[in-house]
Design a protein around this motif. Structure first.
Motif, PDB file in Angstrom:
ATOM      1  N   THR A 184       2.925   4.552   8.372  1.00 34.88           N
ATOM      2  CA  THR A 184       3.844   3.965   9.345  1.00 34.88           C
ATOM      3  C   THR A 184       4.902   3.123   8.652  1.00 34.88           C
ATOM      4  OG1 THR A 184       4.029   2.508  11.270  1.00 34.88           O
ATOM      5  CG2 THR A 184       2.296   1.990   9.688  1.00 34.88           C
ATOM      6  N   TRP A 222      -2.260   9.176   6.819  1.00 30.92           N
ATOM      7  CA  TRP A 222      -1.572   8.520   7.921  1.00 30.92           C
ATOM      8  C   TRP A 222      -0.645   7.456   7.344  1.00 30.92           C
ATOM      9  CZ3 TRP A 222      -1.248   3.595  10.143  1.00 30.92           C
ATOM     10  CH2 TRP A 222      -0.699   3.557  11.438  1.00 30.92           C
ATOM     11  N   SER A 257       5.869   8.187   6.373  1.00 32.27           N
ATOM     12  CA  SER A 257       4.752   8.778   7.112  1.00 32.27           C
ATOM     13  C   SER A 257       3.617   9.026   6.123  1.00 32.27           C
ATOM     14  CB  SER A 257       5.176  10.092   7.768  1.00 32.27           C
ATOM     15  OG  SER A 257       5.379  11.102   6.790  1.00 32.27           O
ATOM     16  N   GLY A 297       6.513  -0.249   5.016  1.00 34.20           N
ATOM     17  CA  GLY A 297       5.211  -0.039   5.635  1.00 34.20           C
ATOM     18  C   GLY A 297       4.224   0.528   4.639  1.00 34.20           C
ATOM     19  N   THR A 346       6.648   1.031  10.626  1.00 33.73           N
ATOM     20  CA  THR A 346       6.900   0.004  11.636  1.00 33.73           C
ATOM     21  C   THR A 346       5.812  -1.061  11.672  1.00 33.73           C
ATOM     22  OG1 THR A 346       5.786   1.326  13.348  1.00 33.73           O
ATOM     23  CG2 THR A 346       8.170   1.631  13.092  1.00 33.73           C
TER      24      THR A 346
END
Length: 220
Positions: A35, A33, A106, A11, A37
């Protein structure tokens, strides 16, 4: 030729700032930020600036992948990282060595790059390069030839950690000081099906038999 696919936790991590490019890039209070996924991103590797009503915002995106290389037992002769691109296609990229922090990706992993110095410097000489500068990007599979450092890590380590990032602005610490869309889009493993999954094709070196063979007790 053999193939290893990226783990499903691939990601991107993103930083943004309305203060300055340095504030965005150097982990000094910007908004972060990330991710593991995502299925795709139009800004998977990017460094750009936007302006609206006289206000500016800087953005940096870095994509992270890791590959299970525990089954590689020989000398890796060559390897190609295959990343399926999507719009946009306007930036120059580079693959560099990441670390195990990205296995649970993350925003905190924005700087999860081996050798990275977050003090406002050109990091080209600090990171471990897994590719040369990538100056073309297409909406299809892009072939990224991996360096000898990457081949060695594929041989010696159970996992290969990769970051794909913008070369001209992010790695080199150059402010894109005019509004620009320096973005490269790409797909991740979580995209539907497998036709656009990131993967590595590699070839092992051929083992040459020794010349001093013994046959029926006789040296030839």
């Amino acid at each position: 030729m053999a193939t290893v696919y990226a783990h499903t936790n691939d990601g991107y991590a993103r930083a943004s700032s309305t203060t300055s490019f340095a504030h965005c890039r150097d982990n000094s209070g910007a908004s972060f930020w990330g991710t593991g996924t995502a299925s795709s991103s139009t800004s998977g590797a990017a460094a750009y600036k936007t302006t609206a009503r006289g206000a500016a915002t800087w953005y940096i995106f870095r994509s992270f992948f890791y590959f299970d290389t525990s089954g590689i037992t020989g000398t890796v002769d060559s390897a190609t990282l295959k990343i399926y691109g999507r719009s946009y296609t306007t930036g120059d990229l580079i693959a560099v060595k990441s670390n195990s922090d990205i296995t649970n990706l993350s925003g905190a992993d924005f700087d999860a790059i081996e050798g990275w110095n977050s003090s406002g410097v050109d990091n080209e000489g600090n990171v471990t390069k897994y590719s040369s500068e990538i100056s073309t990007w297409s909406s299809g599979y892009n072939d990224i030839t991996l360096t000898s450092d990457a081949l060695t890590d594929m041989e010696n380590d159970n996992t290969l950690y990769v970051c794909l990032m913008n070369y001209d602005y992010d790695l080199k610490n150059v402010d894109p000081n005019t509004a620009t869309d320096t973005k490269n889009g790409l797909y991740y493993v979580n995209y539907t099906g497998t036709s656009r999954d990131p993967y590595i094709d590699y070839t092992l070196a051929t083992v040459t038999p020794t010349d001093n063979a013994i046959f029926f007790g006789t040296n030839f």
